[in-house]
Structure formats: structure tokens, C-alpha cells
Write an enzyme that holds these catalytic residues in place. Structure first.
Site, short mmCIF file in Angstrom:
data_model
loop_
_atom_site.label_atom_id
_atom_site.label_comp_id
_atom_site.label_asym_id
_atom_site.label_seq_id
_atom_site.Cartn_x
_atom_site.Cartn_y
_atom_site.Cartn_z
N GLY A 165 -91.42 -23.92 -43.34
CA GLY A 165 -90.88 -22.78 -42.60
C GLY A 165 -90.30 -21.68 -43.47
O GLY A 165 -89.35 -21.02 -43.07
N THR A 166 -90.89 -21.49 -44.64
CA THR A 166 -90.45 -20.36 -45.47
C THR A 166 -91.63 -19.48 -45.81
O THR A 166 -92.73 -19.98 -46.07
CB THR A 166 -89.73 -20.82 -46.76
OG1 THR A 166 -89.43 -19.66 -47.55
CG2 THR A 166 -90.53 -21.80 -47.58
N CYS B 60 -59.50 -11.74 -53.85
CA CYS B 60 -59.04 -12.91 -54.61
C CYS B 60 -60.08 -14.02 -54.67
O CYS B 60 -59.87 -15.01 -55.36
CB CYS B 60 -57.72 -13.44 -54.03
SG CYS B 60 -57.93 -14.29 -52.43
N HIS C 91 -78.45 -20.18 -50.22
CA HIS C 91 -78.02 -18.83 -49.83
C HIS C 91 -76.69 -18.82 -49.09
O HIS C 91 -76.39 -17.89 -48.35
CB HIS C 91 -79.12 -18.15 -48.99
CG HIS C 91 -80.38 -17.86 -49.77
ND1 HIS C 91 -81.60 -17.62 -49.18
CD2 HIS C 91 -80.60 -17.79 -51.11
CE1 HIS C 91 -82.51 -17.41 -50.13
NE2 HIS C 91 -81.93 -17.51 -51.30
C1 BJW Z 1 -92.34 -21.36 -39.00
C2 BJW Z 1 -92.08 -21.57 -37.63
C3 BJW Z 1 -92.04 -22.90 -37.17
C4 BJW Z 1 -92.07 -19.45 -38.00
N1 BJW Z 1 -92.25 -23.92 -38.05
N2 BJW Z 1 -92.54 -22.38 -39.84
C5 BJW Z 1 -89.34 -9.23 -57.96
C6 BJW Z 1 -89.63 -10.46 -58.51
C7 BJW Z 1 -88.70 -11.48 -58.43
C8 BJW Z 1 -87.49 -11.30 -57.80
C9 BJW Z 1 -87.21 -10.09 -57.27
C10 BJW Z 1 -88.11 -9.06 -57.36
N3 BJW Z 1 -87.56 -7.99 -56.76
C11 BJW Z 1 -86.34 -8.34 -56.29
C12 BJW Z 1 -86.11 -9.62 -56.60
C13 BJW Z 1 -84.95 -10.41 -56.29
C14 BJW Z 1 -84.81 -10.76 -54.82
C15 BJW Z 1 -86.15 -11.06 -54.17
O1 BJW Z 1 -86.67 -12.16 -54.21
N4 BJW Z 1 -86.73 -10.08 -53.50
C16 BJW Z 1 -88.04 -10.23 -52.91
C17 BJW Z 1 -87.96 -10.02 -51.42
C18 BJW Z 1 -88.96 -9.29 -53.62
N5 BJW Z 1 -83.99 -11.94 -54.82
C19 BJW Z 1 -82.67 -11.85 -54.90
O2 BJW Z 1 -82.09 -10.78 -54.97
C20 BJW Z 1 -81.91 -13.15 -55.00
N6 BJW Z 1 -81.03 -13.11 -56.13
C21 BJW Z 1 -81.50 -13.00 -57.36
O3 BJW Z 1 -82.68 -12.94 -57.61
O4 BJW Z 1 -80.51 -12.97 -58.31
C22 BJW Z 1 -80.88 -12.55 -59.61
C23 BJW Z 1 -80.72 -11.05 -59.64
C24 BJW Z 1 -79.46 -10.54 -59.83
C25 BJW Z 1 -79.30 -9.17 -59.89
C26 BJW Z 1 -80.40 -8.32 -59.71
C27 BJW Z 1 -81.66 -8.85 -59.46
C28 BJW Z 1 -81.82 -10.24 -59.42
C29 BJW Z 1 -81.04 -13.34 -53.77
C30 BJW Z 1 -81.85 -13.53 -52.54
C31 BJW Z 1 -80.93 -13.64 -51.35
C32 BJW Z 1 -81.67 -13.72 -50.05
N7 BJW Z 1 -80.76 -13.53 -48.98
C33 BJW Z 1 -81.24 -13.67 -47.61
C34 BJW Z 1 -80.06 -13.36 -46.65
C35 BJW Z 1 -79.09 -14.54 -46.66
C36 BJW Z 1 -77.89 -14.27 -45.81
C37 BJW Z 1 -78.21 -14.17 -44.36
O5 BJW Z 1 -78.82 -15.08 -43.75
O6 BJW Z 1 -77.84 -13.15 -43.78
O7 BJW Z 1 -81.73 -15.00 -47.40
S1 BJW Z 1 -82.65 -12.64 -47.25
C38 BJW Z 1 -83.47 -13.82 -46.24
O8 BJW Z 1 -84.70 -14.24 -46.87
C39 BJW Z 1 -82.55 -15.07 -46.21
C40 BJW Z 1 -83.55 -16.17 -46.31
O9 BJW Z 1 -82.92 -17.36 -46.76
C41 BJW Z 1 -84.57 -15.62 -47.27
C42 BJW Z 1 -85.92 -16.30 -47.20
O10 BJW Z 1 -86.49 -16.13 -45.95
P1 BJW Z 1 -87.26 -17.34 -45.25
O11 BJW Z 1 -86.30 -18.45 -45.00
O12 BJW Z 1 -88.46 -17.67 -46.02
O13 BJW Z 1 -87.58 -16.71 -43.83
P2 BJW Z 1 -88.77 -15.70 -43.42
O14 BJW Z 1 -88.36 -15.04 -42.18
O15 BJW Z 1 -89.17 -14.83 -44.54
O16 BJW Z 1 -90.00 -16.68 -43.14
C43 BJW Z 1 -89.98 -17.59 -42.07
C44 BJW Z 1 -91.29 -18.36 -42.11
O17 BJW Z 1 -91.25 -19.34 -41.09
C45 BJW Z 1 -92.53 -17.51 -41.84
O18 BJW Z 1 -93.46 -17.72 -42.89
C46 BJW Z 1 -93.08 -18.04 -40.51
O19 BJW Z 1 -94.49 -18.05 -40.45
C47 BJW Z 1 -92.53 -19.44 -40.50
N8 BJW Z 1 -92.33 -20.05 -39.19
N9 BJW Z 1 -91.92 -20.38 -37.03
C48 BJW Z 1 -92.50 -23.62 -39.36
N10 BJW Z 1 -91.81 -23.20 -35.88
ZN ZN Z 2 -57.82 -12.82 -50.75
#
Ligand code: BJW
Ligand code: ZN
Length: 248
Positions: free
Chosen positions: A192-193, A136, A125
Site C-alpha cells: 500500500g505504498t 523547547c 514519518h
Molecule cells: C492500496 C489500497 C489498498 C490504495 N490496498 N494498496 C529526489 C530524490 C530523492 C529524494 C528527494 C528528491 N526530491 C525530494 C526528495 C526528498 C523527499 C521526497 O522523497 N520527495 C519525493 C516526493 C520526490 N523526501 C523527504 O523530504 C523526506 N526527508 C528527507 O529526504 O530528508 C533528507 C533531506 C533533508 C533536507 C532536504 C532534502 C532531503 C521526508 C519525507 C516525509 C514525507 N512526509 C509525508 C507526510 C507525513 C505527515 C502526514 O501524514 O501528514 O508522509 S508525505 C506522505 O507521503 C506521507 C506518506 O507517509 C508518504 C508516502 O506516501 P504513501 O504512504 O506511499 O501513500 P500514497 O498516497 O503515495 O500511496 C498510497 C498507495 O496505496 C497507492 O499506490 C495506491 O495505489 C495504494 N492503495 N488502496 C493496498 N486497499
Molecule cells: Zn516547549
């Protein structure tokens, strides 16, 4: 409390798995939680206070780049003041002694794995410390100039954080490599996801379908918990150093 499946390190299947030569680890925001960086979802998650649809997509940026930049500056400040924790360090050590057999894929943009010593980290990401020009496409590491409400490129275009927002494609090479690694590994660690954001959330299940032993570390159950061979419902900073020892 989520149901414990098989937590004993004495389990010979777990011992065997940890001795594997082809290990892949996918991390999410939870691994940085113990460094004081808020996760996205959950009780203390960022999305409780900030609406993703207003901040983590391109249309939101076009509508209000100042607001989006303010949010990223807030997060950069937090991340800049944070230190890698025991979970990050354990993964770096695991890689360090694995002679190329350990690969780290992260959804995190915070760079803490690299600061802990991990190398060749696959960032799905992007990285919050990089900017990209809307006009650009030039990329640059963030500088003190980013204090401007909306940082500008040398070409005059607006810069955006070089991260992947909803609806945007993931970096092609990083994603392709991740799919190959998931298909080929013997052990897949999901750490942690929440495993809800695609396509990253598919990786653990892909690995499992191709025969890998799936180990999940998360205090809370996730949609992939039922598919895991071993669940550690505990913080990554507690579990990873123990697994590292057991893998030695
Ligand atoms: C602990 C802990 C400890 C706490 N030890 N653990 C339906 C089906 C399939 C796909 C889609 C759909 N509808 C929409 C989509 C697409 C969409 C998607 O998946 N949406 C879903 C939410 C439904 N995906 C996208 O859009 C992606 N692109 C894509 O699919 O391209 C193709 C496409 C193109 C055009 C149109 C449609 C599709 C892109 C996804 C980009 C995600 N971006 C973010 C922001 C990044 C920038 C930033 O940081 O600002 O990425 S969103 C956010 O979520 C961030 C993270 O990387 C990502 C995942 O989150 P993560 O890391 O899992 O964190 P949390 O908070 O969710 O969970 C933390 C966990 O830790 C928890 O479970 C806790 O319990 C645990 N925890 N303490 C261990 N100590
Ligand atoms: Zn530029």
C-alpha cells in the site's frame, strides 16, 4: 489492468518465501484506505484537495500554523473514528506467531497498526497523535487542548504535529534500524505504498539487492513493481489474510 506476474499461491517459490523466518513489511497509506482513511496520491488522494507544499513542510507551518493545524485536526478526527482493517489485523497476527522474526515498518502516522495489535512498529514519518514544541522540543500525546487554533506548550511555544514533513530528516534510530532490517531479511513485503517518497521508497529495493524475495501488494503498479518477485495487484485487506494463511 496491470500485468499479473505470478499470483498463484501454489507457486513453490512463493510458498518457500512465506515460510521464511525473517520477514520485513513496509506499509504506506494504502493499507489504511480500507479503514476509510484517504491516501495521499491517486484519484481519491488527499493531495487532490490539499496542496502538500502548503501543508506538509515546515515553511508552510511557519507561514500559516492555523491552517496546518486545521488540516491535522481534520485528519485526526477521521483517523480517530476509523478502525483497523483485515490487512492491519493480518500483519499483527503474522508478527504474533513469528517469534521475533517479523518486523513492521510504516510510513503511516495513523497508529492503526498498533491498534490492531502490532508491537515495536517502526514509524518512519512520526505519529499524528503526538505534538512537539517548536521552542523547547518537548513532546506530548495530543490532548483535548489541541482544539486551540495553535496548541501551546507549557513553555509558551507553539506545538506542531510530531510528523515528518518534506525536507525534514526521518527519526535517525528508526531509519537506521529499517536499513539494517531491509539488508538482513529474507522476505520484504511492500504494502500500500506508491514507493515515491524517499528514503522509505529505497527500502524494498535495498532488500531486493541484498537477496530478499520482494512481494508487492498494491492495486496499482508503482516504480518498484518491476523489481518485485511477486505482485498482488489487489487491496491489502484481501491479499494479506490469504498470505497469512499460506505462511502458516
Ligand atoms: C492500496 C489500497 C489498498 C490504495 N490496498 N494498496 C529526489 C530524490 C530523492 C529524494 C528527494 C528528491 N526530491 C525530494 C526528495 C526528498 C523527499 C521526497 O522523497 N520527495 C519525493 C516526493 C520526490 N523526501 C523527504 O523530504 C523526506 N526527508 C528527507 O529526504 O530528508 C533528507 C533531506 C533533508 C533536507 C532536504 C532534502 C532531503 C521526508 C519525507 C516525509 C514525507 N512526509 C509525508 C507526510 C507525513 C505527515 C502526514 O501524514 O501528514 O508522509 S508525505 C506522505 O507521503 C506521507 C506518506 O507517509 C508518504 C508516502 O506516501 P504513501 O504512504 O506511499 O501513500 P500514497 O498516497 O503515495 O500511496 C498510497 C498507495 O496505496 C497507492 O499506490 C495506491 O495505489 C495504494 N492503495 N488502496 C493496498 N486497499
Ligand atoms: Zn516547549
Amino acid at each position: 489492468m496491470p500485468p499479473a506476474k505470478a499470483l498463484s499461491l501454489d507457486d513453490p517459490r512463493l510458498r518457500r518465501a512465506l515460510a521464511s523466518r525473517h520477514v520485513v513489511c513496509l506499509t504506506g497509506a494504502g493499507i489504511s484506505a480500507e479503514s476509510g482513511i484517504p491516501t495521499f496520491r491517486g484519484a481519491e488522494g488527499l493531495w487532490k484537495r490539499f496542496r502538500p507544499e502548503e501543508l506538509a513542510n515546515f515553511e508552510a507551518f511557519l507561514a500559516n500554523p492555523e491552517l496546518v493545524w486545521e488540516w491535522y485536526r481534520f485528519r485526526r478526527d477521521k483517523i480517530g473514528a476509523a478502525l483497523p482493517n483485515a490487512g492491519h489485523r493480518a500483519l499483527a497476527s503474522w508478527q504474533g506467531r513469528s517469534e521475533g522474526g517479523f518486523h513492521l515498518i510504516t510510513q503511516n502516522v495513523d497508529g492503526l497498526h498498533q491498534r490492531a495489535g502490532s508491537t515495536d512498529v517502526i514509524e518512519l514519518h512520526g505519529n499524528i497523535w503526538n505534538d512537539r514544541c517548536l521552542e523547547c522540543g518537548a513532546r506530548r500525546a495530543s490532548t483535548a487542548d489541541d482544539a486551540a487554533a495553535v496548541p501551546r506548550c507549557a513553555c509558551g511555544g507553539n506545538m506542531r504535529p510530531d510528523v515528518v514533513w518534506f525536507g525534514e530528516w526521518l527519526p535517525e534510530a528508526a531509519l537506521a534500524k529499517s536499513f539494517v532490517l531491509a539488508r538482513e531479511c529474507e522476505v520484504f513485503l511492500s504494502v500500500g505504498t506508491s514507493a515515491v517518497v524517499q528514503p522509505a521508497a529505497d527500502l524494498p529495493l535495498l532488500a531486493k539487492r541484498h537477496g530478499a524475495c520482494l512481494i508487492e501488494i498494491n492495486p496499482e503498479p508503482t516504480p518498484i513493481s518491476g523489481s518485485a518477485d511477486f505482485n498482488f495487484f489487489a487491496p491489502a485487506g484481501d491479499v494479506l489474510p490469504i498470505l497469512l494463511e499460506a505462511a502458516a
